[in-house]
Write a protein that holds these residues in place. Structure first.
Motif, PDB file in Angstrom:
ATOM      1  N   LYS A   1      -8.622   4.877  -0.283  1.00 59.61           N
ATOM      2  CA  LYS A   1     -10.086   4.967  -0.345  1.00 59.61           C
ATOM      3  C   LYS A   1     -10.768   3.719   0.221  1.00 59.61           C
ATOM      4  CE  LYS A   1     -10.010   7.925  -4.455  1.00 59.61           C
ATOM      5  NZ  LYS A   1     -10.300   8.012  -5.908  1.00 59.61           N
ATOM      6  N   GLU A   2     -10.150   2.571  -0.006  1.00 59.64           N
ATOM      7  CA  GLU A   2     -10.813   1.305   0.295  1.00 59.64           C
ATOM      8  C   GLU A   2     -10.402   0.676   1.621  1.00 59.64           C
ATOM      9  OE1 GLU A   2      -9.797  -1.011  -3.106  1.00 59.64           O
ATOM     10  OE2 GLU A   2     -10.744   0.403  -4.518  1.00 59.64           O
ATOM     11  N   LYS A   3      -9.266   1.100   2.174  1.00 58.51           N
ATOM     12  CA  LYS A   3      -8.773   0.501   3.412  1.00 58.51           C
ATOM     13  C   LYS A   3      -8.647   1.578   4.494  1.00 58.51           C
ATOM     14  CE  LYS A   3      -5.961  -2.973   0.974  1.00 58.51           C
ATOM     15  NZ  LYS A   3      -4.586  -3.508   0.817  1.00 58.51           N
TER      16      LYS A   3
ATOM     17  N   LYS B   1      -8.982  10.519   0.554  1.00 60.02           N
ATOM     18  CA  LYS B   1      -9.967   9.723   1.301  1.00 60.02           C
ATOM     19  C   LYS B   1     -11.379   9.996   0.814  1.00 60.02           C
ATOM     20  CE  LYS B   1      -9.336   9.929   5.776  1.00 60.02           C
ATOM     21  NZ  LYS B   1      -9.022  10.566   7.086  1.00 60.02           N
TER      22      LYS B   1
ATOM     23  N   ASP C   1       0.826  -1.210   0.000  1.00 61.75           N
ATOM     24  CA  ASP C   1       0.000   0.000   0.000  1.00 61.75           C
ATOM     25  C   ASP C   1       0.864   1.265   0.000  1.00 61.75           C
ATOM     26  OD1 ASP C   1      -2.471  -1.534   0.411  1.00 61.75           O
ATOM     27  OD2 ASP C   1      -1.665  -1.901   2.426  1.00 61.75           O
TER      28      ASP C   1
ATOM     29  N   ASN D   1      -3.431   5.188  -4.134  1.00 61.73           N
ATOM     30  CA  ASN D   1      -4.662   5.963  -3.957  1.00 61.73           C
ATOM     31  C   ASN D   1      -5.870   5.081  -3.669  1.00 61.73           C
ATOM     32  OD1 ASN D   1      -3.064   8.140  -4.526  1.00 61.73           O
ATOM     33  ND2 ASN D   1      -4.005   8.637  -6.490  1.00 61.73           N
ATOM     34  N   ALA D   2      -5.958   3.936  -4.332  1.00 60.29           N
ATOM     35  CA  ALA D   2      -7.096   3.037  -4.123  1.00 60.29           C
ATOM     36  C   ALA D   2      -7.102   2.497  -2.695  1.00 60.29           C
ATOM     37  CB  ALA D   2      -7.051   1.885  -5.130  1.00 60.29           C
ATOM     38  N   ALA D   3      -5.914   2.187  -2.177  1.00 58.10           N
ATOM     39  CA  ALA D   3      -5.825   1.687  -0.796  1.00 58.10           C
ATOM     40  C   ALA D   3      -6.299   2.754   0.188  1.00 58.10           C
ATOM     41  CB  ALA D   3      -4.396   1.266  -0.481  1.00 58.10           C
TER      42      ALA D   3
END
Length: 324
Positions: free
Chosen positions: A280-282, A324, A97, A276-278
Motif C-alpha cells: 500500500k505504501e511503496k 493496493k 518487503d 501488505n503495508a509495503a
C-alpha cells in the motif's frame, strides 16, 4: 514612390519579426514539453524492494528482478538467500518487503508476524520437484524408496555405507550433502523423509545449493538433494535418482511428473510472502509484485521450475490489486 517602397519594406520587416516571434513561441512550447517529459521521468518508480529467503526460489526472483530492472532502472531489488527460515526472520522483523519460501509459513512464524503487527499475503509462484542426486559415476543405484532414503539420511549412531542399504552395493562410506536447517528444502525433506528425526552426522550441510552440487560432483560415493532447477542446471555432471512413489512406480522429476503430482512425495509448491503495508505504501513494491505474478510462469520455466496453471496466476493478480 520612395514613401511607398519604405512602407512596403516596413511591413515586410514587421512580418518577419512576427514570424520569428511565432517560431520562438513554438520553440518555447517545445521546451515546456521537454520539461514535462523530464518531470514524468522524475515521477517514475524509484527506491528499493527488500527481498530475502529461500535459495531454491532465488533463481526465479533473480530472473524477475533482472527483467523488472529493464524498465525500472531506479528500483533496486536484490535477492537475498538466507534460507526460508532466515528469510521469515527478517520478514517478521520488518527488514524485508517480500520473503521467498520453499515451504508454507510455520505456525510459530505466523504468530511472530502477528505479534510484530506484520500482515502478509501468501502467493504461489511455481512448482518444484526436490531432486535426489548422486555422482555421475554411480552405476549401481537404479531407484530408491522412501524407506531407503530414510535409512540413508537419518542418524543411527554409525557410519553409513552403501552396502548397509543394499548388500550388493559397494562397501564404501556415503558422502552426504544436505541443505542447511534454515532451508525450506531441508524442512520439506524432514517432513516427508526424516519425519523429525536427526539428519545423519556425516552429512555436510549448507544454505548454498551450489556447495551441495559441487560436493556431489567431486566424490563418486556422494549423494545430495536440492531443488529441481539446480539439478537441471547441472544434469550433465549429476545423476538424478528415480523415487518410488505412492503408487509403487519409480519416477524421475520432470516438468510433467512434478505438475501432475506423479513425482510424489517430493514435489511441492514454491511461494513468496508479501508485506501488505509495503504493497500500500511503496509503489515500487506493488509494481514489482504485480510484475512477479504476471511473469512468474514463464520465468519459472526459463530457470528450470514448473509453472502453475494460468488461472492461478490470474486469481493471485486479483488478490494483489485488492492489496493496493
Amino acid at each position: 514612390m520612395k514613401s511607398f517602397k519604405f512602407l512596403a519594406m516596413t511591413i515586410m520587416i514587421s512580418s518577419l519579426l512576427a514570424f520569428a516571434a511565432a517560431c520562438g513561441n513554438g520553440e518555447s512550447k517545445e521546451g515546456n514539453g521537454s520539461e514535462a517529459g523530464t518531470s514524468e521521468e522524475a515521477a517514475q518508480l524509484e527506491g528499493e524492494v527488500g527481498i530475502d529467503g529461500s535459495s531454491t526460489v532465488a533463481p526465479i526472483g533473480e530472473a524477475v528482478s533482472e527483467e523488472f530492472a529493464m524498465d525500472n532502472k531506479d528500483v533496486k531489488a536484490p535477492i537475498g538467500v538466507s534460507g526460508t527460515g532466515g528469510g521469515f526472520e527478517k520478514f517478521v522483523a520488518g527488514e524485508t518487503d517480500i520473503s521467498q519460501a520453499s515451504r508454507p509459513i510455520k505456525d510459530e512464524e505466523a504468530q511472530a508476524a502477528k505479534e510484530a503487527g506484520i500482515e502478509y499475503t501468501e502467493l504461489q509462484v511455481a512448482f518444484d520437484g526436490l531432486s535426489v542426486v548422486v555422482n555421475k559415476e554411480n552405476d549401481f543405484i537404479k531407484e530408491l524408496t522412501v524407506e531407503d532414503l530414510k535409512k540413508i539420511w537419518v542418524e543411527d549412531g554409525k557410519e553409513k555405507k552403501w552396502s548397509d542399504i543394499n548388500p550388493k552395493w559397494p562397501d564404501e562410506t556415503i558422502k552426504l550433502f544436505s541443505p542447511g536447517t534454515d532451508s525450506g528444502t531441508y524442512d520439506y525433506f524432514n517432513e516427508v523423509i526424516l519425519e523429525d528425526e536427526a539428519v545423519a552426522k556425516q552429512a555436510t550441510l549448507s544454505e548454498d545449493d551450489n556447495v551441495l552440487v559441487k560436493g556431489v560432483q567431486s566424490d563418486k560415493t556422494a549423494m545430495g538433494f536440492f531443488g529441481y532447477a539446480y539439478y537441471l542446471e547441472n544434469k550433465d555432471t549429476l545423476k538424478v535418482v528415480p523415487i518410488v512413489n505412492e503408487e509403487g512406480k519409480a519416477v524421475e522429476p520432470t516438468n510433467e511428473t512434478v505438475e501432475s503430482g506423479d513425482y510424489n512425495p517430493l514435489s511441492r509448491p514454491l511461494y513468496i510472502y508479501v508485506n501488505n503495508a509495503a504493497m500500500k505504501e511503496k509503489p515500487q513494491v506493488a509494481e514489482y509484485v504485480k510484475f512477479y505474478m504476471e511473469n512468474a510462469g514463464a520465468l519459472a520455466e526459463e530457470v528450470g521450475y514448473v509453472s502453475l496453471p494460468e488461472d492461478k496466476y490470474k486469481e493471485q493478480l486479483e488478490t494483489i490489486e485488492g492489496l493496493k
